[in-house]
Motif scaffolding. Structure first.
Motif, PDB file in Angstrom:
ATOM      1  N   GLN A   1       8.976  14.974 -11.191  1.00 54.66           N
ATOM      2  CA  GLN A   1       7.777  14.440 -10.555  1.00 54.66           C
ATOM      3  C   GLN A   1       7.100  15.504  -9.678  1.00 54.66           C
ATOM      4  O   GLN A   1       5.882  15.638  -9.683  1.00 54.66           O
ATOM      5  CB  GLN A   1       8.195  13.246  -9.690  1.00 54.66           C
TER       6      GLN A   1
ATOM      7  N   LYS B   1      -0.108  15.544  -1.971  1.00 58.64           N
ATOM      8  CA  LYS B   1      -1.417  15.498  -1.296  1.00 58.64           C
ATOM      9  C   LYS B   1      -1.495  16.552  -0.191  1.00 58.64           C
ATOM     10  O   LYS B   1      -2.532  17.178   0.016  1.00 58.64           O
ATOM     11  CB  LYS B   1      -1.621  14.123  -0.652  1.00 58.64           C
TER      12      LYS B   1
ATOM     13  N   ASP C   1      -3.967   1.551   2.890  1.00 63.78           N
ATOM     14  CA  ASP C   1      -5.088   0.930   2.173  1.00 63.78           C
ATOM     15  C   ASP C   1      -4.717  -0.473   1.682  1.00 63.78           C
ATOM     16  O   ASP C   1      -5.556  -1.339   1.569  1.00 63.78           O
ATOM     17  CB  ASP C   1      -5.515   1.794   0.983  1.00 63.78           C
TER      18      ASP C   1
ATOM     19  N   LYS D   1       0.162   4.066   2.296  1.00 61.57           N
ATOM     20  CA  LYS D   1      -0.216   2.761   1.730  1.00 61.57           C
ATOM     21  C   LYS D   1      -0.959   1.874   2.723  1.00 61.57           C
ATOM     22  O   LYS D   1      -0.898   0.649   2.625  1.00 61.57           O
ATOM     23  CB  LYS D   1       1.025   2.025   1.189  1.00 61.57           C
TER      24      LYS D   1
ATOM     25  N   GLY E   1       6.624   6.786  -0.587  1.00 62.11           N
ATOM     26  CA  GLY E   1       5.452   7.618  -0.875  1.00 62.11           C
ATOM     27  C   GLY E   1       5.661   9.087  -0.507  1.00 62.11           C
ATOM     28  O   GLY E   1       4.703   9.836  -0.310  1.00 62.11           O
ATOM     29  N   LYS E   2       6.918   9.487  -0.459  1.00 63.09           N
ATOM     30  CA  LYS E   2       7.254  10.847  -0.030  1.00 63.09           C
ATOM     31  C   LYS E   2       6.694  11.910  -0.989  1.00 63.09           C
ATOM     32  O   LYS E   2       6.026  12.847  -0.559  1.00 63.09           O
ATOM     33  CB  LYS E   2       8.784  10.955   0.061  1.00 63.09           C
ATOM     34  N   THR E   3       6.997  11.754  -2.274  1.00 56.96           N
ATOM     35  CA  THR E   3       6.562  12.764  -3.244  1.00 56.96           C
ATOM     36  C   THR E   3       5.037  12.836  -3.335  1.00 56.96           C
ATOM     37  O   THR E   3       4.459  13.924  -3.347  1.00 56.96           O
ATOM     38  CB  THR E   3       7.153  12.451  -4.636  1.00 56.96           C
TER      39      THR E   3
ATOM     40  N   GLY F   1      -4.498   5.829  -0.257  1.00 58.75           N
ATOM     41  CA  GLY F   1      -4.757   5.658  -1.681  1.00 58.75           C
ATOM     42  C   GLY F   1      -3.824   6.544  -2.487  1.00 58.75           C
ATOM     43  O   GLY F   1      -3.029   7.291  -1.920  1.00 58.75           O
ATOM     44  N   GLU F   2      -3.938   6.436  -3.811  1.00 57.26           N
ATOM     45  CA  GLU F   2      -3.003   7.167  -4.660  1.00 57.26           C
ATOM     46  C   GLU F   2      -3.527   8.528  -5.129  1.00 57.26           C
ATOM     47  O   GLU F   2      -2.805   9.289  -5.749  1.00 57.26           O
ATOM     48  CB  GLU F   2      -2.622   6.298  -5.859  1.00 57.26           C
TER      49      GLU F   2
ATOM     50  N   GLY G   1      -1.822   7.887   4.624  1.00 56.39           N
ATOM     51  CA  GLY G   1      -2.101   7.779   3.190  1.00 56.39           C
ATOM     52  C   GLY G   1      -2.949   6.548   2.954  1.00 56.39           C
ATOM     53  O   GLY G   1      -2.595   5.456   3.368  1.00 56.39           O
TER      54      GLY G   1
ATOM     55  N   GLY H   1      10.574   5.507  -2.483  1.00 56.27           N
ATOM     56  CA  GLY H   1       9.584   4.462  -2.681  1.00 56.27           C
ATOM     57  C   GLY H   1       8.536   4.401  -1.581  1.00 56.27           C
ATOM     58  O   GLY H   1       7.518   3.733  -1.706  1.00 56.27           O
TER      59      GLY H   1
ATOM     60  N   VAL I   1      12.687   7.421   2.956  1.00 53.21           N
ATOM     61  CA  VAL I   1      13.440   6.711   1.914  1.00 53.21           C
ATOM     62  C   VAL I   1      12.625   6.592   0.628  1.00 53.21           C
ATOM     63  O   VAL I   1      11.401   6.609   0.658  1.00 53.21           O
ATOM     64  CB  VAL I   1      13.919   5.307   2.362  1.00 53.21           C
TER      65      VAL I   1
END
Ligand code: GDP
Length: 302
Positions: free
Chosen positions: A146, A119, A257, A255, A112-114, A282-283, A280, A110, A108
């Motif tokens: 994006q 990464k 972290d 997320k 962090g899929k993209t 970090g960004e 994941g 938000g 869904v």
């Protein structure tokens, strides 16, 4: 490679267990175990797993099998590791021998899929693979833009819709055909992530999977579900729904972290029987780590 530096919040919250066990003695067992139970629940191991772990510790303590705080801690770590590994799930990507291998990324908006797709592209590219990206989120105009930025950052080619309102399945099918004709090793397919309660998203994902199968005469090698780690156990119903509809082969938990709820990793694996493949933490481009059960347990209980 960093050993799950991203789990510091979960680790800090669980540090209370070390203190409890340091002063443990047999007469204090019930109080210590109550507090341990509380700490595991707060870290989102979930009630079922928490009770199972705590009761088995209690039994072994009273049976005289565990005689010190250190032995109790080792038993605790051992039972968590066992929950993560007993089903013999494969945490490495299973790409098969066909070229291109197709990886569908679902989840869904938000979650962090993209970012995870970017990464992952970076990681596969560094391993020497020729990677093609496919912008299958045709629903959200900004999503393609994006992904184009990630394609540039990772120096990968990308296939985007040629016209507005293009069908996601036809973009993916076109990308996979290109991948086949031009000798790509891997095609990474982004998909839409509008609200999972919207049935038409699920229909669309099924259509995407079918289109890929038609284009390469086989199912995608991997269908990875991206889940927001800060939601903890709340991710379970969502994961079940995706799995029921498209069949998930692996999870990417993001997320972690920023989350003290890292115990949900164990619950998700145990409840769904689907391996966590990446986390994941970090960004940044490098902040996607292959999941390793032992490293995870050592990161949260040093
Ligand atoms: P999408 O809508 O699912 O494609 O989500 P995005 O990839 O756009 O990510 C949403 C937000 O979460 C962005 O601000 C990302 O930078 C952030 N994000 C993604 N993965 C992680 C992670 O592992 N750790 C942290 N701290 N932030 C992340």
């Amino acid at each position: 490679e960093k050993v799950f530096s991203g789990f510091s919040k979960t680790r800090d919250n669980l540090a209370v267990i070390d203190e409890l066990l340091l002063y443990w003695n047999l007469s204090d067992t019930d109080r210590v175990l109550d507090n341990l139970e509380e700490a595991l629940l707060v870290a989102d191991f979930g009630p079922r797993i928490t009770i199972k772990i705590v009761e088995s510790l209690r039994e072994d303590i009273y049976a005289g099998k565990l005689k010190s705080g250190t032995e109790i801690k080792d038993a605790l770590k051992g039972s968590i590791l066992n929950l993560l590994t007993s089903k013999k799930l494969k945490s490495e990507l299973q790409l098969g021998f066909r070229k291109p291998a197709v990886i569908m990324i679902v989840g869904v908006n938000g979650g962090g899929k993209t970012t995870s797709l970017g990464k992952l592209a970076n990681r596969l590219k560094k391993e020497g693979a020729k990677v093609l990206l496919a912008a299958g989120d045709t629903f959200r105009a900004a999503a393609s833009d994006q992904l184009v930025i990630w394609a540039e950052r990772t120096d990968c080619e990308i296939v985007v819709a040629e016209k507005e309102n293009a069908k996601a399945s036809s973009v993916l099918s076109q990308a996979v055909k290109k991948g086949k004709e031009q000798g790509y090793d891997i095609v990474l397919c982004d998909t839409s992530g509008r609200l999972h309660t919207n049935y038409s998203l699920m229909e669309e994902l099924v259509a995407c999977k079918k289109a890929i199968r038609k284009a390469i005469s086989s199912a995608p090698s991997e269908i990875l579900l991206v889940l927001d780690g800060t939601t903890g156990l709340n991710m379970l119903p969502q994961a079940r729904e995706f799995n029921d509809v498209v069949g998930i082969t692996g999870l990417i938990l993001t997320k972690l972290d920023g989350s003290a709820r890292g115990g949900c990793v164990v619950s998700v694996v145990d409840e769904l029987g689907i391996p966590v493949k990446f986390v994941g933490v970090g960004e940044g481009l490098e902040d996607l780590q292959p999941f390793d059960a032992e490293a995870f347990v050592n990161a949260i209980f040093p």
